[in-house]
Write a protein that holds these residues in place. Structure first.
Motif, PDB file in Angstrom:
ATOM      1  N   VAL A   1      -6.134   1.187  -8.067  1.00  0.00           N
ATOM      2  CA  VAL A   1      -6.518   2.404  -7.852  1.00  0.00           C
ATOM      3  C   VAL A   1      -8.417   1.902  -7.621  1.00  0.00           C
ATOM      4  O   VAL A   1      -8.778   1.703  -8.411  1.00  0.00           O
ATOM      5  N   ASP A   2      -8.886   1.908  -6.525  1.00  0.00           N
ATOM      6  CA  ASP A   2     -10.679   1.647  -6.649  1.00  0.00           C
ATOM      7  C   ASP A   2     -11.564   2.755  -5.940  1.00  0.00           C
ATOM      8  O   ASP A   2     -10.371   4.056  -5.720  1.00  0.00           O
ATOM      9  N   ALA A   3     -12.317   2.722  -5.224  1.00  0.00           N
ATOM     10  CA  ALA A   3     -12.960   3.793  -4.788  1.00  0.00           C
ATOM     11  C   ALA A   3     -12.346   4.384  -3.187  1.00  0.00           C
ATOM     12  O   ALA A   3     -12.243   6.021  -3.025  1.00  0.00           O
ATOM     13  N   ASN A   4     -11.959   3.646  -2.952  1.00  0.00           N
ATOM     14  CA  ASN A   4     -11.695   4.154  -1.432  1.00  0.00           C
ATOM     15  C   ASN A   4     -10.623   3.198  -0.785  1.00  0.00           C
ATOM     16  O   ASN A   4     -10.123   3.015   0.464  1.00  0.00           O
ATOM     17  N   GLY A   5     -10.503   2.724  -1.430  1.00  0.00           N
ATOM     18  CA  GLY A   5      -8.470   1.981  -1.348  1.00  0.00           C
ATOM     19  C   GLY A   5      -8.487   0.433  -0.095  1.00  0.00           C
ATOM     20  O   GLY A   5      -7.660  -0.154   0.489  1.00  0.00           O
ATOM     21  N   VAL A   6     -10.017   0.185  -0.344  1.00  0.00           N
ATOM     22  CA  VAL A   6     -10.457  -0.982   0.538  1.00  0.00           C
ATOM     23  C   VAL A   6     -10.371  -2.627  -0.588  1.00  0.00           C
ATOM     24  O   VAL A   6     -10.637  -3.304  -0.045  1.00  0.00           O
ATOM     25  N   ASN A   7     -10.896  -2.290  -1.743  1.00  0.00           N
ATOM     26  CA  ASN A   7     -10.932  -3.367  -2.201  1.00  0.00           C
ATOM     27  C   ASN A   7      -9.613  -4.155  -3.777  1.00  0.00           C
ATOM     28  O   ASN A   7     -10.136  -4.688  -4.186  1.00  0.00           O
ATOM     29  N   ALA A   8      -9.349  -3.151  -3.549  1.00  0.00           N
ATOM     30  CA  ALA A   8      -8.159  -3.096  -4.246  1.00  0.00           C
ATOM     31  C   ALA A   8      -6.942  -4.149  -4.114  1.00  0.00           C
ATOM     32  O   ALA A   8      -5.857  -4.830  -4.694  1.00  0.00           O
TER      33      ALA A   8
ATOM     34  N   LYS B   1      -2.876   4.064  -1.414  1.00  0.00           N
ATOM     35  CA  LYS B   1      -3.911   4.769  -0.019  1.00  0.00           C
ATOM     36  C   LYS B   1      -5.536   4.368  -0.291  1.00  0.00           C
ATOM     37  O   LYS B   1      -5.603   6.129  -0.416  1.00  0.00           O
ATOM     38  N   GLU B   2      -6.545   4.347   0.648  1.00  0.00           N
ATOM     39  CA  GLU B   2      -7.318   5.641   0.358  1.00  0.00           C
ATOM     40  C   GLU B   2      -8.211   5.562  -1.284  1.00  0.00           C
ATOM     41  O   GLU B   2      -9.192   6.873  -1.442  1.00  0.00           O
ATOM     42  N   GLY B   3      -7.520   5.274  -2.258  1.00  0.00           N
ATOM     43  CA  GLY B   3      -8.172   4.847  -3.494  1.00  0.00           C
ATOM     44  C   GLY B   3      -7.837   6.525  -4.166  1.00  0.00           C
ATOM     45  O   GLY B   3      -7.546   7.442  -3.561  1.00  0.00           O
ATOM     46  N   ILE B   4      -9.156   7.029  -4.807  1.00  0.00           N
ATOM     47  CA  ILE B   4      -9.652   7.984  -5.724  1.00  0.00           C
ATOM     48  C   ILE B   4     -10.324   8.963  -4.574  1.00  0.00           C
ATOM     49  O   ILE B   4     -10.200   9.755  -4.908  1.00  0.00           O
ATOM     50  N   ALA B   5     -10.873   8.302  -3.305  1.00  0.00           N
ATOM     51  CA  ALA B   5     -11.405   9.149  -2.154  1.00  0.00           C
ATOM     52  C   ALA B   5      -9.951  10.441  -1.644  1.00  0.00           C
ATOM     53  O   ALA B   5     -10.543  10.993  -1.467  1.00  0.00           O
ATOM     54  N   GLY B   6      -9.261   9.514  -1.482  1.00  0.00           N
ATOM     55  CA  GLY B   6      -8.218   9.820  -0.821  1.00  0.00           C
ATOM     56  C   GLY B   6      -7.371  10.563  -1.659  1.00  0.00           C
ATOM     57  O   GLY B   6      -7.178  12.169  -1.809  1.00  0.00           O
ATOM     58  N   TRP B   7      -7.243  10.610  -3.136  1.00  0.00           N
ATOM     59  CA  TRP B   7      -6.552  11.065  -4.082  1.00  0.00           C
ATOM     60  C   TRP B   7      -7.358  12.702  -4.299  1.00  0.00           C
ATOM     61  O   TRP B   7      -6.675  13.432  -5.231  1.00  0.00           O
ATOM     62  N   SER B   8      -8.756  12.702  -4.824  1.00  0.00           N
ATOM     63  CA  SER B   8      -9.412  14.148  -4.759  1.00  0.00           C
ATOM     64  C   SER B   8      -9.522  14.652  -3.948  1.00  0.00           C
ATOM     65  O   SER B   8      -9.994  15.558  -3.614  1.00  0.00           O
ATOM     66  N   GLY B   9      -9.357  14.377  -2.613  1.00  0.00           N
ATOM     67  CA  GLY B   9      -9.803  14.624  -1.952  1.00  0.00           C
ATOM     68  C   GLY B   9      -8.430  16.061  -1.185  1.00  0.00           C
ATOM     69  O   GLY B   9      -8.517  16.465  -0.274  1.00  0.00           O
TER      70      GLY B   9
ATOM     71  N   VAL C   1       0.898  -1.162   0.317  1.00  0.00           N
ATOM     72  CA  VAL C   1       0.128   0.272   0.073  1.00  0.00           C
ATOM     73  C   VAL C   1       0.957   1.435  -0.175  1.00  0.00           C
ATOM     74  O   VAL C   1       1.393   1.242   1.051  1.00  0.00           O
ATOM     75  N   ILE C   2       0.159   2.271  -0.846  1.00  0.00           N
ATOM     76  CA  ILE C   2       1.776   3.144  -0.706  1.00  0.00           C
ATOM     77  C   ILE C   2       0.464   4.483  -0.770  1.00  0.00           C
ATOM     78  O   ILE C   2      -0.667   4.407  -0.874  1.00  0.00           O
ATOM     79  N   THR C   3       1.133   5.618  -0.525  1.00  0.00           N
ATOM     80  CA  THR C   3       0.782   6.915  -0.512  1.00  0.00           C
ATOM     81  C   THR C   3       0.679   7.807  -1.767  1.00  0.00           C
ATOM     82  O   THR C   3       1.067   7.014  -2.691  1.00  0.00           O
ATOM     83  N   ARG C   4      -0.466   9.208  -1.368  1.00  0.00           N
ATOM     84  CA  ARG C   4      -0.753   9.314  -2.936  1.00  0.00           C
ATOM     85  C   ARG C   4       0.745   9.994  -3.546  1.00  0.00           C
ATOM     86  O   ARG C   4       0.978  10.362  -4.574  1.00  0.00           O
ATOM     87  N   GLY C   5       1.525  10.567  -2.287  1.00  0.00           N
ATOM     88  CA  GLY C   5       3.148  11.351  -2.715  1.00  0.00           C
ATOM     89  C   GLY C   5       3.485  10.119  -3.923  1.00  0.00           C
ATOM     90  O   GLY C   5       4.449  10.235  -4.493  1.00  0.00           O
ATOM     91  N   GLU C   6       4.263   9.128  -2.869  1.00  0.00           N
ATOM     92  CA  GLU C   6       4.646   7.794  -3.786  1.00  0.00           C
ATOM     93  C   GLU C   6       4.231   7.261  -4.807  1.00  0.00           C
ATOM     94  O   GLU C   6       4.779   7.522  -6.133  1.00  0.00           O
TER      95      GLU C   6
END
Length: 145
Positions: free
Chosen positions: A100-107, A126-134, A39-44
């Protein structure tokens, strides 16, 4: 130690719940440490995309994908991955793959399937598209790839 035994004697259900929760945390931690899919962060993820030309695989439905996805992302459903139908992704086996999934749970499961199919470097955002767009990171609307 005597206080713990008294607590267990007086609150058996709460004690069992605590032990189950501890076991679940240990299991999840151990599974994460031993998994080949990290699992990686948005920065990574941004670094992998910009520096190593990582391929982003978006697992969401076609409609969700059209409403907004990471630039250059491929839309691939989990069912397609389970059936070894990788399409355009097949030619990127040695590239980093970011799932990437919606929230990082099902990937995690599709990531493990890709790894098993010979994709060398598979990551989950991590946190999928929700975290990315957030974080107000770029999204592209429309058909995409």
């Amino acid at each position: 130690m005597q206080e713990i035994m008294q607590f267990v004697g007086r609150h058996p259900i709460l004690s069992i719940a605590w032990i189950a929760l501890l076991a679940a945390v240990l299991y999840t931690t151990f599974k994460g440490l031993t998994s080949k899919v990290k699992v990686i962060t948005r920065g990574e993820a941004t670094r992998l995309i910009n520096k190593e030309e990582a391929v982003v695989v978006d697992l969401r439905t076609r409609d969700e994908f059209r409403k907004g996805h990471i630039p250059s992302a491929l839309n691939l459903q989990t069912a397609e991955i389970k059936n070894n139908n990788f399409g355009e992704l097949e030619k990127h086996k040695s590239s980093p793959i970011i799932i990437v999934d919606a929230n990082g749970v099902n990937a995690q499961e599709p990531g493990a399937l890709l790894n098993k199919a010979g994709f060398e470097r598979v990551f989950v955002l991590k946190e999928g598209i929700a975290g990315w767009s957030g974080e107000n990171l770029p999204l592209v609307r429309g058909k995409g790839k």
